[in-house]
Scaffold this active site. Structure first.
Site, PDB file in Angstrom:
ATOM      1  N   GLU A  59      -5.812  -3.326  -1.597  1.00 16.80           N
ATOM      2  CA  GLU A  59      -6.306  -4.451  -0.796  1.00 16.80           C
ATOM      3  C   GLU A  59      -7.461  -5.192  -1.464  1.00 16.80           C
ATOM      4  O   GLU A  59      -7.821  -6.283  -1.055  1.00 16.80           O
ATOM      5  CB  GLU A  59      -6.779  -3.951   0.578  1.00 16.80           C
ATOM      6  CG  GLU A  59      -5.680  -3.481   1.508  1.00 16.80           C
ATOM      7  CD  GLU A  59      -5.311  -2.013   1.314  1.00 16.80           C
ATOM      8  OE1 GLU A  59      -5.542  -1.475   0.214  1.00 16.80           O
ATOM      9  OE2 GLU A  59      -4.781  -1.421   2.273  1.00 16.80           O
ATOM     10  N   THR A  98       0.860  -1.189   0.000  1.00 14.67           N
ATOM     11  CA  THR A  98       0.000   0.000   0.000  1.00 14.67           C
ATOM     12  C   THR A  98       0.895   1.237   0.000  1.00 14.67           C
ATOM     13  O   THR A  98       2.059   1.161   0.388  1.00 14.67           O
ATOM     14  CB  THR A  98      -0.876   0.048   1.265  1.00 14.67           C
ATOM     15  OG1 THR A  98       0.014   0.066   2.387  1.00 14.67           O
ATOM     16  CG2 THR A  98      -1.768  -1.170   1.361  1.00 14.67           C
ATOM     17  N   TRP A 107     -19.197  16.596   9.704  1.00 13.79           N
ATOM     18  CA  TRP A 107     -18.105  16.302   8.778  1.00 13.79           C
ATOM     19  C   TRP A 107     -18.288  17.054   7.461  1.00 13.79           C
ATOM     20  O   TRP A 107     -19.385  17.090   6.907  1.00 13.79           O
ATOM     21  CB  TRP A 107     -18.049  14.807   8.469  1.00 13.79           C
ATOM     22  CG  TRP A 107     -17.543  13.970   9.605  1.00 13.79           C
ATOM     23  CD1 TRP A 107     -17.213  14.412  10.852  1.00 13.79           C
ATOM     24  CD2 TRP A 107     -17.325  12.562   9.605  1.00 13.79           C
ATOM     25  NE1 TRP A 107     -16.793  13.366  11.634  1.00 13.79           N
ATOM     26  CE2 TRP A 107     -16.858  12.212  10.893  1.00 13.79           C
ATOM     27  CE3 TRP A 107     -17.464  11.561   8.658  1.00 13.79           C
ATOM     28  CZ2 TRP A 107     -16.531  10.902  11.241  1.00 13.79           C
ATOM     29  CZ3 TRP A 107     -17.144  10.257   9.001  1.00 13.79           C
ATOM     30  CH2 TRP A 107     -16.676   9.928  10.282  1.00 13.79           C
ATOM     31  N   LYS A 152     -13.474  18.121  10.239  1.00 13.77           N
ATOM     32  CA  LYS A 152     -14.462  18.016  11.310  1.00 13.77           C
ATOM     33  C   LYS A 152     -14.771  19.407  11.838  1.00 13.77           C
ATOM     34  O   LYS A 152     -13.995  19.994  12.571  1.00 13.77           O
ATOM     35  CB  LYS A 152     -13.943  17.101  12.411  1.00 13.77           C
ATOM     36  CG  LYS A 152     -13.672  15.709  11.869  1.00 13.77           C
ATOM     37  CD  LYS A 152     -13.241  14.728  12.931  1.00 13.77           C
ATOM     38  CE  LYS A 152     -13.010  13.355  12.320  1.00 13.77           C
ATOM     39  NZ  LYS A 152     -11.716  13.179  11.669  1.00 13.77           N
TER      40      LYS A 152
HETATM   41  P1  AMP Z   1      -4.465   2.574  -3.457  1.00 13.66           P
HETATM   42  O1  AMP Z   1      -4.513   1.366  -2.599  1.00 13.66           O
HETATM   43  O2  AMP Z   1      -3.161   3.278  -3.434  1.00 13.66           O
HETATM   44  O3  AMP Z   1      -4.934   2.299  -4.844  1.00 13.66           O
HETATM   45  O4  AMP Z   1      -5.474   3.641  -2.857  1.00 13.66           O
HETATM   46  C1  AMP Z   1      -6.810   3.317  -2.613  1.00 13.66           C
HETATM   47  C2  AMP Z   1      -7.553   4.546  -2.200  1.00 13.66           C
HETATM   48  O5  AMP Z   1      -7.687   5.465  -3.292  1.00 13.66           O
HETATM   49  C3  AMP Z   1      -8.978   4.275  -1.784  1.00 13.66           C
HETATM   50  O6  AMP Z   1      -9.051   3.778  -0.464  1.00 13.66           O
HETATM   51  C4  AMP Z   1      -9.613   5.642  -1.949  1.00 13.66           C
HETATM   52  O7  AMP Z   1      -9.338   6.479  -0.847  1.00 13.66           O
HETATM   53  C5  AMP Z   1      -8.895   6.185  -3.164  1.00 13.66           C
HETATM   54  N1  AMP Z   1      -9.726   5.981  -4.362  1.00 13.66           N
HETATM   55  C6  AMP Z   1      -9.648   4.992  -5.276  1.00 13.66           C
HETATM   56  N2  AMP Z   1     -10.566   5.163  -6.249  1.00 13.66           N
HETATM   57  C7  AMP Z   1     -11.257   6.289  -5.938  1.00 13.66           C
HETATM   58  C8  AMP Z   1     -12.345   7.003  -6.539  1.00 13.66           C
HETATM   59  N3  AMP Z   1     -12.888   6.614  -7.680  1.00 13.66           N
HETATM   60  N4  AMP Z   1     -12.797   8.107  -5.897  1.00 13.66           N
HETATM   61  C9  AMP Z   1     -12.239   8.524  -4.745  1.00 13.66           C
HETATM   62  N5  AMP Z   1     -11.214   7.916  -4.149  1.00 13.66           N
HETATM   63  C10 AMP Z   1     -10.719   6.806  -4.727  1.00 13.66           C
END
Ligand code: AMP
Length: 545
Positions: A333, A187, A447, A442
């Site tokens: 994940e 991650t 929120w 917040k």
């Molecule tokens: P990663 O594991 O680096 O791909 O990051 C995942 C995170 O990216 C998610 O938990 C979201 O916070 C953000 N994310 C992915 N797709 C979207 C989307 N379409 N809109 C908003 N946030 C997104």
């Protein structure tokens, strides 16, 4: 009583077997790191994956269960390495070249990487870093003899084309268990150390089957698919598996991800479907705007996700270029695809603008993703499109723990994974991300969604990029500050931005101030780094305070 059906382990090499046998002449076109466009087929990919598998075993002593890293762009050699190494039971750990040296060093050592397969581009990174990677036995440079660096400081450098030439194109895949690991990706680690997600053969095959479905990426053998989403981050959204699964032509953009280079490939190869994060599509649109004679006659649809897709971006594709946009959400994940914004049959009757209010959301889960939102105590919240809470997911392509049991608190006893995202779910099942739980602002016990503020601000003429963060406030606990990057040569003021936002978000959501910067910091995954931004503005005080 047990079923009497065949035991057919879901192994990723079966995808390649199928592609090679039934779509053997379908092309894989790549922009090579060395420069020229390279062409191969699924039949040839199969032969070369078997060669690299046998050579890796014989020459490098790579065995079942070994973790082997790649740092490479999307291209044919990277595909060969994926299928070849996964096929012998090794675990392919993709490294993101945009990570900082300290993070790379941490994850290579944490994962126990034994060899690193690297594109030429990244040789200088490893020349600097290798002393901190004591367990790595050597580096396979993914190029031919002619392009091998004449003098490299790399420990034990091996030329990929020499290695593959020593392999056996008829090598037989060993029998593996579908639950064995085949891939690993860390991650992005915006807080604390990055955590390892370990994919299995079974999870990748099931995830690809979910991805090809009509309400998901809707892939078919008639498609020409260009994965801009990198193989080094979250599995290229399954495309390295799902495109061969259906026999689609693959177009791999290699290292050149600017608007002009992508346009050239889309046009020359007649790409029908592509997937990328919003930043990439903004660059392509910019290129199209600069060259008004250019059109996208072949590009039927694009999937956009990874961070929130601004409505203005979606509308530009749909309304100006007649290219359909599918908003998708997911994370490392979840392999990563979690939701898709395809229209439901029961929503067919909606008027155009009514449907757009739903279309801009992140979408709904396909079969194979269970989803709920809860409050902090774990109580389920209603699906009314208003209540927002912690987004939790469960399914066969979703992590059940991290490598070496890091981050155990994200998983509960019933198998739900807390995504760290805050979202709503509406009565039709469409999910809308409100924020990352650590990024919501917040204010007075309520929120404010930083993402909604940003999306609304992006629509303001002259605004190139916007980020909202909470700034400590004596009365309200936090109030929003909007940080804006102007488009080149644009005249836009604080008042213009506030006037644009008025009426688009609740009055009490309006930022207390707007500041202009040259650049907004991004993470290695290309997302706005709120952590860095909060650091930058930690001493900021609103004038009225
Ligand atoms: P990663 O594991 O680096 O791909 O990051 C995942 C995170 O990216 C998610 O938990 C979201 O916070 C953000 N994310 C992915 N797709 C979207 C989307 N379409 N809109 C908003 N946030 C997104």
């Amino acid at each position: 009583m047990l079923g009497l059906m065949q035991d057919w382990p879901l192994l990723v090499t079966r995808i390649l077997d199928h592609a090679a046998q039934w779509h053997g002449d379908r092309e894989i076109v790549s922009r090579s790191v060395e420069g020229p466009i390279h062409r191969t087929t699924y039949a040839e990919l199969d032969r070369r994956a078997r060669s690299i598998a046998s050579a890796a075993g014989r020459e490098l002593n790579i065995k079942r269960g070994d973790v082997i890293a790649t740092m490479a762009w999307n291209g044919w050699r990277h595909l060969e390495v994926w299928y070849g190494l996964m096929g012998i039971g090794a675990v392919v750990h993709t490294l993101n070249p945009r990570l900082f040296a300290d993070q790379l060093d941490y994850i290579v050592n944490h994962a126990g990487d034994q060899w690193i397969f690297t594109d030429l581009t990244f040789v200088p990174i490893f020349e600097k870093l290798q002393d901190r990677l004591a367990a790595v036995k050597g580096f396979v440079v993914m190029t031919d003899r002619a392009h091998m660096p004449a003098e490299t400081k790399l420990r034990n450098p091996i030329c990929y084309e020499d290695l593959i030439a020593s392999g056996d194109t008829g090598f037989a895949w060993p029998q593996l268990d579908e639950n064995e690991a085949c891939g690993m990706c860390y991650t992005s680690g915006t807080t604390g150390n990055p955590k390892g997600v370990v994919y299995s053969h079974r999870s990748n095959v099931l995830h690809a089957m979910m991805a090809v479905a009509p309400d998901a990426l809707a892939l078919s053998s008639r498609d020409t698919v260009m994965p801009v989403v990198p193989m080094f981050h979250a599995n290229s959204w399954s495309l390295a598996f799902s495109a061969p699964m259906v026999g689609a032509k693959l177009v791999m953009p290699g290292p050149k991800l600017d608007g002009q280079s992508l346009y050239e490939l889309i046009d020359a190869e007649q790409v029908t479907m592509s997937a990328a994060v919003p930043t990439i599509w903004l660059m392509l649109l910019h290129h199209l705007e600069q060259n008004p004679h250019l059109k996208l006659p072949h590009l039927e649809r694009v999937a956009i996700g990874g961070s929130a897709c601004p409505e203005a971006l979606m509308r530009a594709f749909v309304e100006r270029y007649d290219t359909e946009v599918l908003h998708a959400w997911g994370m490392t994940e979840s392999s990563p695809l979690g939701t898709f914004g395809a229209r439901k049959g029961t929503l067919k009757h909606l008027a155009h603008e009514e449907w757009w209010r739903i279309k801009v959301k992140q979408g709904r889960p396909p079969f194979g993703v269970e989803m709920k939102i809860t409050d902090d105590e774990g109580r389920a919240l209603p699906h009314d499109g208003k209540a927002f809470g912690r987004l939790k997911i469960r399914g066969p392509a979703i992590a059940k723990s991290y490598f070496k049991d890091d981050g155990a608190s994200s998983f509960d006893a019933e198998g739900w994974f807390d995504t760290g995202d805050v979202s709503t779910l509406d009565e039709h099942g469409y999910m809308a991300i409100t924020d990352r739980s650590k990024d919501v602002i917040k204010s007075g016990g309520e929120w404010i969604s930083s993402i909604e503020l940003e999306n609304a601000a992006i629509g303001c003429p002259g605004v190139a990029e916007a980020a909202a963060i909470g700034i400590a406030h004596p009365k309200w606990s936090e109030r929003p500050l909007l940080v804006v990057v102007k488009k080149a040569n644009a005249e836009v003021s604080r008042e213009d931005v506030l006037a644009h936002l008025t009426g688009k978000v609740a009055k009490w959501w309006l930022p207390d101030d707007v500041v202009f910067v040259d650049e907004i910091p991004h993470t290695a995954a290309g997302k706005i780094s709120k952590l860095t931004l909060r650091q930058m503005f930690k001493d900021f005080v609103f004038e009225a305070n």
